[in-house]
Design a protein around this motif. Structure first.
Motif: not given
Length: 79
Positions: A18-32
């Motif tokens: 489940a953790s490998v399937i994560a999508e890339p973040a489009s912003s730092q806020k979304q990544a956090n």
């Protein structure tokens, strides 16, 4: 291999997948937010794995009802 050990291994492999399937973040806020969410999920998984781990290590007797309940909880967390 004991039933409890198989269940623990299955739960850990499912969590890893489940953790490998994560999508890339489009912003730092979304990544956090994604990091916070993932850490919260792993904390929930860890808190629910305590009794299963103890059963797998033979520290407490294997209780089928508890194993079934934890399986349901972990399955719901990972869906």
């Amino acid at each position: 291999m004991k039933f409890g050990s198989k269940l623990v291994i299955t739960a850990l492999l499912t969590a890893s997948a489940a953790s490998v399937i994560a999508e890339p973040a489009s912003s730092q806020k979304q990544a956090n937010k994604a990091v916070e969410w993932r850490q919260a999920m792993f904390q929930l998984i860890a808190s629910n794995m305590g009794s299963l781990g103890a059963m797998a290590k033979g520290k407490i007797p294997v209780d089928a009802a508890t194993v079934e309940k934890m399986q349901l909880v972990l399955t719901n967390l990972l869906i």
